[in-house]
Scaffold this motif. Structure first.
Motif, mmCIF file in Angstrom:
data_model
loop_
_atom_site.group_PDB
_atom_site.id
_atom_site.type_symbol
_atom_site.label_atom_id
_atom_site.label_comp_id
_atom_site.label_asym_id
_atom_site.label_seq_id
_atom_site.Cartn_x
_atom_site.Cartn_y
_atom_site.Cartn_z
ATOM 1 N N GLY A 3 0.820 -1.211 0.000
ATOM 2 C CA GLY A 3 0.000 0.000 0.000
ATOM 3 C C GLY A 3 0.848 1.252 0.000
ATOM 4 N N ASN A 4 1.960 1.217 0.718
ATOM 5 C CA ASN A 4 2.877 2.356 0.775
ATOM 6 C C ASN A 4 3.499 2.611 -0.600
ATOM 7 O OD1 ASN A 4 4.324 4.442 1.991
ATOM 8 N ND2 ASN A 4 6.042 3.095 2.476
ATOM 9 N N VAL A 5 3.905 1.554 -1.274
ATOM 10 C CA VAL A 5 4.495 1.684 -2.611
ATOM 11 C C VAL A 5 3.450 2.221 -3.588
ATOM 12 C CG1 VAL A 5 5.490 0.403 -4.548
ATOM 13 C CG2 VAL A 5 6.239 -0.091 -2.215
ATOM 14 N N ARG A 7 0.834 4.052 -2.883
ATOM 15 C CA ARG A 7 0.559 5.458 -2.570
ATOM 16 C C ARG A 7 1.665 6.360 -3.099
ATOM 17 N NH1 ARG A 7 2.311 7.668 1.825
ATOM 18 N NH2 ARG A 7 2.310 5.738 2.992
ATOM 19 N N LYS A 8 2.911 5.945 -2.924
ATOM 20 C CA LYS A 8 4.034 6.748 -3.423
ATOM 21 C C LYS A 8 3.994 6.849 -4.949
ATOM 22 C CE LYS A 8 7.237 6.303 0.353
ATOM 23 N NZ LYS A 8 8.617 6.114 0.755
ATOM 24 N N TYR A 9 3.663 5.756 -5.615
ATOM 25 C CA TYR A 9 3.561 5.781 -7.064
ATOM 26 C C TYR A 9 2.433 6.701 -7.512
ATOM 27 C CZ TYR A 9 2.825 4.398 -11.871
ATOM 28 O OH TYR A 9 2.670 4.425 -13.229
ATOM 29 N N SER A 10 1.300 6.616 -6.829
ATOM 30 C CA SER A 10 0.163 7.476 -7.150
ATOM 31 C C SER A 10 0.526 8.947 -6.966
ATOM 32 C CB SER A 10 -1.026 7.110 -6.264
ATOM 33 O OG SER A 10 -2.104 7.969 -6.496
ATOM 34 N N ASN A 11 1.227 9.266 -5.887
ATOM 35 C CA ASN A 11 1.672 10.646 -5.655
ATOM 36 C C ASN A 11 2.626 11.102 -6.752
ATOM 37 O OD1 ASN A 11 0.175 10.957 -3.334
ATOM 38 N ND2 ASN A 11 1.874 10.557 -1.954
ATOM 39 N N TRP A 12 3.515 10.218 -7.165
ATOM 40 C CA TRP A 12 4.476 10.569 -8.221
ATOM 41 C C TRP A 12 3.737 10.844 -9.538
ATOM 42 C CZ3 TRP A 12 5.721 8.141 -12.853
ATOM 43 C CH2 TRP A 12 6.817 8.701 -13.524
ATOM 44 N N VAL A 13 2.751 10.015 -9.861
ATOM 45 C CA VAL A 13 1.970 10.207 -11.091
ATOM 46 C C VAL A 13 1.247 11.551 -11.040
ATOM 47 C CG1 VAL A 13 -0.033 9.381 -12.401
ATOM 48 C CG2 VAL A 13 1.706 7.768 -11.618
ATOM 49 N N GLN A 14 0.642 11.866 -9.906
ATOM 50 C CA GLN A 14 -0.057 13.152 -9.761
ATOM 51 C C GLN A 14 0.932 14.313 -9.894
ATOM 52 O OE1 GLN A 14 -2.279 13.596 -6.142
ATOM 53 N NE2 GLN A 14 -2.813 15.704 -6.583
ATOM 54 N N TYR A 15 2.110 14.187 -9.279
ATOM 55 C CA TYR A 15 3.144 15.216 -9.372
ATOM 56 C C TYR A 15 3.542 15.440 -10.832
ATOM 57 C CZ TYR A 15 7.869 17.155 -9.248
ATOM 58 O OH TYR A 15 8.995 17.907 -9.491
ATOM 59 N N ARG A 16 3.810 14.370 -11.571
ATOM 60 C CA ARG A 16 4.226 14.479 -12.976
ATOM 61 C C ARG A 16 3.131 15.112 -13.823
ATOM 62 N NH1 ARG A 16 8.452 15.800 -14.031
ATOM 63 N NH2 ARG A 16 7.692 15.685 -16.138
ATOM 64 N N ARG A 17 1.872 14.736 -13.579
ATOM 65 C CA ARG A 17 0.764 15.332 -14.339
ATOM 66 C C ARG A 17 0.690 16.835 -14.098
ATOM 67 N NH1 ARG A 17 -3.748 11.037 -13.066
ATOM 68 N NH2 ARG A 17 -3.251 9.540 -14.669
ATOM 69 N N THR A 18 0.833 17.225 -12.840
ATOM 70 C CA THR A 18 0.774 18.640 -12.499
ATOM 71 C C THR A 18 1.911 19.397 -13.157
ATOM 72 O OG1 THR A 18 -0.266 18.094 -10.383
ATOM 73 C CG2 THR A 18 0.682 20.302 -10.591
#
Length: 49
Positions: A3-5, A7-18
């Protein structure tokens, strides 16, 4: 741990999109938003909070 991995991947994807979306804006559009081009990464990190 998985779950931690995820979540971190999801945050990274959101960061890159932004970052990608803000990078596509013109200098005038960024200025209208009160963002300098050099601040894009910082703004993208803050968007994760």
């Amino acid at each position: 741990m998985i779950g931690n991995v995820a979540r971190k991947y999801s945050n990274w994807v959101q960061y890159r999109r932004t970052v990608d979306e803000l990078s596509r804006l013109s200098q005038r559009e960024l200025s209208d938003l009160g963002i300098n081009r050099g601040d894009i990464r910082s703004v993208a990190r803050q968007a994760l909070v």
